[in-house]
Scaffold this active site. Sequence first.
Site, PDB file in Angstrom:
ATOM      1  N   HIS A  37      38.183  46.252  71.506  1.00 23.40           N
ATOM      2  CA  HIS A  37      37.421  46.016  70.229  1.00 23.40           C
ATOM      3  C   HIS A  37      37.139  44.382  69.924  1.00 23.40           C
ATOM      4  O   HIS A  37      37.758  43.780  69.222  1.00 23.40           O
ATOM      5  CB  HIS A  37      38.263  46.562  69.198  1.00 23.40           C
ATOM      6  N   PHE A  47      44.250  48.313  76.948  1.00 22.27           N
ATOM      7  CA  PHE A  47      44.030  47.622  77.955  1.00 22.27           C
ATOM      8  C   PHE A  47      45.051  46.472  78.153  1.00 22.27           C
ATOM      9  O   PHE A  47      46.296  46.189  77.192  1.00 22.27           O
ATOM     10  CB  PHE A  47      42.568  47.034  78.276  1.00 22.27           C
ATOM     11  N   CYS A  79      35.489  47.958  75.324  1.00 23.03           N
ATOM     12  CA  CYS A  79      35.997  49.439  75.595  1.00 23.03           C
ATOM     13  C   CYS A  79      34.601  50.391  75.642  1.00 23.03           C
ATOM     14  O   CYS A  79      34.310  50.353  74.348  1.00 23.03           O
ATOM     15  CB  CYS A  79      37.003  49.987  74.696  1.00 23.03           C
ATOM     16  N   SER A  81      38.060  55.692  79.378  1.00 24.53           N
ATOM     17  CA  SER A  81      37.395  54.431  78.823  1.00 24.53           C
ATOM     18  C   SER A  81      37.851  53.438  79.968  1.00 24.53           C
ATOM     19  O   SER A  81      38.778  53.251  80.759  1.00 24.53           O
ATOM     20  CB  SER A  81      38.488  53.968  77.607  1.00 24.53           C
TER      21      SER A  81
END
Length: 238
Positions: free
Chosen positions: A108, A2, A54, A47
């Site tokens: 993450h 992202f 995520c 996602s």
Amino acid sequence: MFTGIVEILGKVVDIAPLDSTDSGGSGFSITIGDATEILGDCHLGDSIAVNGTCLTVTEFSASTFKVGVAPETLRKTNLGSLKVGDAVNLERAMNAHTRFGGHMVQGHVDTTVSIVSREDDGNAITFVFRVPAEYADLMDYIVPKGFICLDGTSLTVIDVDDKERTFSIMMIAYTQTRVVMPRRAIGGLVNIEVDMMGKYASKGVESMIKRFLEGDDGETMVAKALDRVLAKRAAASQ
């Protein structure tokens, strides 16, 4: 992957426990609405970052999508405190044609940090956050003018106080209306993902030092690196 540029604010419309027959395993499912704008090209398994986390789309309609949230995700993020009606930051995973306006964000989440203070500065807001004591090593990757991802929003660090385990950011008026953070109270928890490039750099240095301490192989590696630096310096001076 992202960019940390939040696309829209969605709204939690349902939260339900998952059983062994549901997708996502044990944990919870969250259904998010007001998401029409980002679902036109959606597919099962895509996602989407929800508050910077995520997550995998397991069901979707024209305006809603459902994700499963595993126990580890609930432990690491603020998603476990969500209630029906809460707003959430949403960003689709990057594609090959995305403008890279933020920084490289994996989705993450490392942990949550608490809001210590917020202060109006003209039409901007300065937020100060504290990193939990058990995650104090994250401060190694938070540097002034460096990247930080908070609830999925790419922001620039202003100041860092390693002793107090605090750091600050400033949020401009434009961003304030498009993300959830200004709605959070003092003491509220915010998802944090530190810059992964800092993690890779730190891991490389640690590996080099370890090999150096363990024997000749490390000494050779350090010597080669030093030779390259000296050669570049010599070439630049010619």
